[in-house]
Design a protein around this motif. Sequence first.
Motif, short mmCIF file in Angstrom:
data_model
loop_
_atom_site.label_atom_id
_atom_site.label_comp_id
_atom_site.label_asym_id
_atom_site.label_seq_id
_atom_site.Cartn_x
_atom_site.Cartn_y
_atom_site.Cartn_z
N GLY A 223 0.78 -1.23 0.00
CA GLY A 223 0.00 0.00 0.00
C GLY A 223 0.81 1.27 0.00
N THR A 224 2.15 1.17 -0.05
CA THR A 224 3.01 2.35 -0.01
C THR A 224 3.99 2.32 -1.18
OG1 THR A 224 4.91 1.49 1.24
CG2 THR A 224 2.95 2.13 2.51
N HIS A 225 4.75 3.42 -1.31
CA HIS A 225 5.85 3.48 -2.27
C HIS A 225 7.19 3.29 -1.56
CE1 HIS A 225 4.26 4.10 -6.18
NE2 HIS A 225 3.68 5.26 -5.94
N LEU A 226 7.18 2.79 -0.34
CA LEU A 226 8.40 2.59 0.42
C LEU A 226 9.04 1.26 0.03
CD1 LEU A 226 10.31 3.54 2.65
CD2 LEU A 226 8.85 2.38 4.30
N SER A 227 10.21 1.33 -0.61
CA SER A 227 10.87 0.12 -1.09
C SER A 227 11.56 -0.62 0.04
CB SER A 227 11.91 0.49 -2.16
OG SER A 227 12.66 -0.64 -2.54
N LEU A 228 11.39 -1.94 0.05
CA LEU A 228 12.06 -2.80 1.03
C LEU A 228 13.15 -3.65 0.40
CD1 LEU A 228 8.93 -4.07 3.03
CD2 LEU A 228 10.48 -2.19 3.62
N GLY A 229 13.32 -3.56 -0.91
CA GLY A 229 14.36 -4.34 -1.58
C GLY A 229 14.10 -4.47 -3.06
N GLN A 230 15.09 -5.03 -3.75
CA GLN A 230 15.01 -5.23 -5.19
C GLN A 230 15.40 -6.67 -5.52
OE1 GLN A 230 17.73 -2.27 -6.64
NE2 GLN A 230 16.50 -0.55 -5.88
N ARG A 231 14.63 -7.30 -6.38
CA ARG A 231 14.89 -8.68 -6.78
C ARG A 231 15.25 -8.69 -8.27
NH1 ARG A 231 9.71 -11.98 -4.15
NH2 ARG A 231 9.73 -10.96 -2.07
N PHE A 232 16.48 -9.15 -8.57
CA PHE A 232 16.94 -9.23 -9.95
C PHE A 232 16.95 -10.69 -10.40
CE2 PHE A 232 18.97 -5.29 -8.45
CZ PHE A 232 18.55 -4.41 -9.44
N SER A 233 16.63 -10.89 -11.65
CA SER A 233 16.69 -12.23 -12.24
C SER A 233 16.95 -12.09 -13.73
CB SER A 233 15.37 -12.99 -11.99
OG SER A 233 14.28 -12.30 -12.57
N GLY A 234 17.15 -13.21 -14.39
CA GLY A 234 17.39 -13.19 -15.82
C GLY A 234 18.84 -12.90 -16.15
N ALA A 235 19.12 -12.70 -17.43
CA ALA A 235 20.48 -12.42 -17.89
C ALA A 235 20.94 -11.06 -17.41
CB ALA A 235 20.51 -12.48 -19.42
N PRO A 236 22.25 -10.86 -17.26
CA PRO A 236 22.75 -9.53 -16.85
C PRO A 236 22.34 -8.46 -17.86
CG PRO A 236 24.48 -11.19 -16.66
CD PRO A 236 23.34 -11.84 -17.39
N MET A 237 21.97 -7.33 -17.36
CA MET A 237 21.60 -6.21 -18.23
C MET A 237 22.86 -5.62 -18.86
SD MET A 237 19.88 -2.55 -17.18
CE MET A 237 21.41 -2.04 -16.38
N PRO A 238 22.86 -5.35 -20.17
CA PRO A 238 23.99 -4.65 -20.79
C PRO A 238 24.22 -3.31 -20.09
CG PRO A 238 22.51 -5.53 -22.47
CD PRO A 238 21.82 -5.71 -21.16
N LEU A 239 25.43 -3.11 -19.57
CA LEU A 239 25.71 -1.95 -18.74
C LEU A 239 26.98 -1.27 -19.21
CD1 LEU A 239 24.71 -0.44 -16.18
CD2 LEU A 239 26.20 -1.93 -14.84
N VAL A 240 26.90 0.03 -19.48
CA VAL A 240 28.05 0.82 -19.89
C VAL A 240 28.72 1.38 -18.63
CG1 VAL A 240 28.84 2.86 -21.15
CG2 VAL A 240 26.99 1.44 -22.08
N ASP A 241 29.97 1.04 -18.42
CA ASP A 241 30.72 1.56 -17.28
C ASP A 241 31.36 2.90 -17.65
OD1 ASP A 241 30.33 -0.48 -15.32
OD2 ASP A 241 31.68 -1.77 -16.46
N THR A 242 31.21 3.89 -16.78
CA THR A 242 31.85 5.18 -17.00
C THR A 242 32.63 5.57 -15.77
OG1 THR A 242 30.15 6.65 -16.09
CG2 THR A 242 29.79 5.82 -18.33
N GLN A 243 33.46 6.57 -15.92
CA GLN A 243 34.19 7.19 -14.81
C GLN A 243 33.57 8.54 -14.47
OE1 GLN A 243 36.99 5.62 -13.35
NE2 GLN A 243 36.41 3.88 -14.61
N TYR A 244 32.30 8.71 -14.83
CA TYR A 244 31.68 10.02 -14.70
C TYR A 244 31.18 10.24 -13.27
CZ TYR A 244 28.91 14.14 -15.81
OH TYR A 244 28.42 15.42 -15.86
N TRP A 245 31.65 11.35 -12.67
CA TRP A 245 31.24 11.73 -11.32
C TRP A 245 30.28 12.91 -11.41
CZ3 TRP A 245 32.57 9.13 -6.88
CH2 TRP A 245 33.54 8.12 -7.04
N LEU A 246 29.12 12.76 -10.83
CA LEU A 246 28.08 13.78 -10.88
C LEU A 246 28.50 15.03 -10.12
CD1 LEU A 246 25.10 11.40 -10.10
CD2 LEU A 246 25.52 12.48 -12.32
N SER A 247 28.20 16.19 -10.68
CA SER A 247 28.38 17.44 -9.93
C SER A 247 27.31 17.54 -8.86
CB SER A 247 28.30 18.63 -10.89
OG SER A 247 26.97 18.76 -11.38
N ALA A 248 27.45 18.51 -7.97
CA ALA A 248 26.47 18.68 -6.88
C ALA A 248 25.08 18.97 -7.45
CB ALA A 248 26.92 19.81 -5.95
#
Length: 289
Positions: A223-248
């Motif tokens: 009944g809420t939008h309060l997350s208690l966790g995340q469940r991942f399954s399936g093949a790994p998602m294609p993910l681009v790795d960067t060295q980018y650091w967010l500004s404030a």
Amino acid sequence: MSDDSYTRYIRFQTPDPGIAPREQAPMLAQEQAWAWERASGHRFSWIVVLLAPLCFGPVLPGILFLVGLLFYRSLFAADLDIDRIVGASFGWLVFATLLFMTTWALRNYLRDTRDPTKRYWQSMPDQGRVELERHTLESGINLWSSDYDPDCNTLMQWKNDKLESVQDSGVSQWVVAKTTAGHWLVLKEQYPGNFTYAREGKMPTPDKQLRPGQELAIAFAPGTHLSLGQRFSGAPMPLVDTQYWLSADELKRLAEVAHHWTFFPPDRYAVVNPQDTEWVQRLVDKAQG
């Protein structure tokens, strides 16, 4: 915390009828541990009920009585003998004080025992149910932030089959992913370690970084939008790795559009609203460039 912020915080942790029905599932052990952690902030406490009446109750009626007499004398009866009236009224003043303290404590007791948020969290963890919201992730990109908060410098992490408090490094991994439904979805992972005030912190080793599967189910307190966790399954998602650091400024904006905390329908957890997609796309292009 201001009154407005506290009201929003309580509303966020209270079941909202505006949230559409979702898939029900049994809790995992980690999700139940998080449910008990969230519930700890809403437990009934006799200290909260009795502290104010016992600390201020014995003096407030007497002060109000004396102020009232002084006010009356200054306006209507300059020769009023306040000492004599106070002495003659001592018994009634004691009775009024005890009645005032009892009424105040009873009011606090009824308020907390009937509070819908407290009643919800007192029973929810034992029910052992969560609601799932599913997403299928197509691809994503890693962004990084270093934002150490000296007033909140610990993390709760699942270790040895329980939640443990660890030192927060201030470094966070932000996975900005595209879903098959065409949405941008933002996930965040915080890391323990030694902190630094530098804008660019120390990334965790690749084996400790979040590597999402393509199938994601976000578990919510029912009944809420309060997350208690995340469940991942399936093949790994294609993910681009960067060295980018967010500004404030980028970090503040990304945290706002990610909807991880204190938001309400029609906003959805981790899902970027249509009006913010262009900004997220520009951020992703900048990080890749």
